[in-house]
Write a protein that holds these residues in place. Structure first.
Motif: not given
Length: 423
Positions: A147-163
């Motif tokens: 999902v990171k290679n295809l840029d369809i789910i962003d776990f790091d952005l989720g950490v930035k926004l919430t955790g």
């Protein structure tokens, strides 16, 4: 919640069955029975005292008519003493009832006779295995890399926004997530489940009604200013629609479905089990809930298991169905079947659904009753199941449907909802 009648009539049976869940119930069971004996004795005293008051009150009127004022005053004084005695008895009864009501929710539901003995997940019984595991070559990628290679789910952005545990779905990742929800709801409504869109927060009474409180408050997010809990599953608001309701026989079966986001703290989770979509604090889930007459609830359970199986099968995933052992069951369940799908890259089974019969345990807490053919009030049976929880389903789709060049084929049943065949 177990009924007082059951505890009074079969205390040893209750203790024996709860031992299957590795719960030592002896002290609580007999304490509840002792409190109940005290309460019932106090009720007898109160009834006698009130009857005496009534008789004395009638006597006062008679004495007054006869002009016997001194005797009437003596009777009035006796009534005053009896009133104080009644108040004292009522106070002691209230204290006994409160202690009893505080103890009753501490007892789990009884496992039914089909529940196998065992302590951990290793002791669960595999009742069906469909191991159509795809051959992905020597080095399949786990879903968090794909999902990171295809840029369809962003776990790091989720950490930035919430955790951690709050992923952000993007583009085709968001579309396939929405496609799964739509397909699950469509299949559920086709099977006769009425769709609801309930609140995502519930009050304490709702949490108590389905057994999340006081057992799981440590796993629930709580808005202290309002006294509301973020739901851990749609089971909570949907089942509570029927809290304090009396059904008629013609109302059965009650079949409901709902999509909601869900929140769980997942305290103590660590390591590989929390990578990617494996274990999240916020996740999407579609739920089915049924309310049944007791004699029909196990047939309904079989129907629900078959329905959930049809969803997993429709997605073409390897899966297995487990009957949970006593030690791995939830506090409220009488029997539970878990569905697991195989993660081809992680080489492990991922739980995606639990389908449970609670018998009358939740209904007793909910005061959910019905009138039988004789007009007698009975407790209904409640059931629920995930159909399905999305994160691990999506993880398994991503991994099992990956192509050698790092793309993901969309399962055929989802393509009319996504509008594309490959990610």
């Amino acid at each position: 919640m177990l009924t007082l009648k059951l505890l009074r009539e079969q205390p040893e049976f209750v203790i024996e069955r709860l031992a299957i869940k590795h719960f030592d119930a002896k002290e609580i069971v007999y304490k509840i029975i002792d409190i109940d004996k005290t309460r019932r004795a106090l009720q007898g005293e109160l009834d006698s005292c009130l009857a005496e008051q009534k008789a004395k009150a009638a006597e006062i009127g008679k004495l007054m008519k006869e002009g016997k004022r001194d005797e009437a005053e003596q009777a009035k004084a006796a009534v005053a003493v009896l009133k104080e005695k009644s108040k004292d008895i009522e106070t002691r009864m209230s204290a006994a009832e409160k202690e009893q009501n505080d103890l009753l929710p501490l007892l789990p539901n009884l496992p039914c006779a089909q529940v196998p003995e065992g302590k951990t997940a290793e002791d669960n019984v595999v009742v069906k295995l469909v191991d159509n595991i795809p051959d992905l070559g020597p080095n399949p990628l786990p879903h968090w890399e794909l999902v990171k290679n295809l840029d369809i789910i962003d776990f790091d952005l989720g950490v930035k926004l919430t955790g951690a545990g709050f992923p952000v779905y993007k583009g085709k990742g968001a579309r396939i997530q929405r496609a799964l929800i739509s397909w699950f709801l469509e299949k559920n409504t086709d099977a006769g489940y009425l769709e609801y869109q309930p609140p995502y927060m519930v009050n304490e009474a709702s949490g108590f009604g389905t057994g999340q409180l006081p057992d799981k408050e440590g796993q629930m997010y709580f808005a202290s200013a309002d006294g509301f809990y973020m739901i851990p599953t749609a089971e909570v608001p949907v089942t509570n629609i029927y809290r304090d309701v009396i059904l008629k026989k013609e109302d059965f079966p009650v079949k409901m479905t709902a999509y909601t986001p869900c929140w769980r703290r997942e305290a103590g989770s660590y390591g590989k089990d929390v990578r990617g979509l494996n274990r999240l604090h916020q996740f999407d889930k579609v739920e089915i809930v049924r309310i049944e007459e007791p004699e029909n609830s196990y047939a309904a359970l079989d129907e629900m298991v078959a329905h959930v199986e049809s969803l997993v099968k429709g997605l073409g995933l390897p899966y297995r169905i487990l009957r949970l052992c006593g030690g791995d069951m939830s506090f409220t369940s009488a029997i539970t079947y878990d569905f697991e799908v195989f993660s081809a890259a992680q080489q492990r089974w991922l739980e995606v659904s639990s389908v449970s019969n609670f018998e009358s345990y939740q209904a007793n807490r909910l005061h959910l009753r019905y009138k039988d053919e004789n007009g007698k009030m009975q407790l209904a049976h409640t059931l629920n199941g995930s159909s399905l929880a999305l994160p691990r389903i999506l993880a398994a789709i991503i991994e099992n449907y990956q192509t050698p060049d790092g793309h993901i084929v969309v399962p055929e049943v989802l393509r009319k909802y996504t509008g594309f065949d490959i990610i």
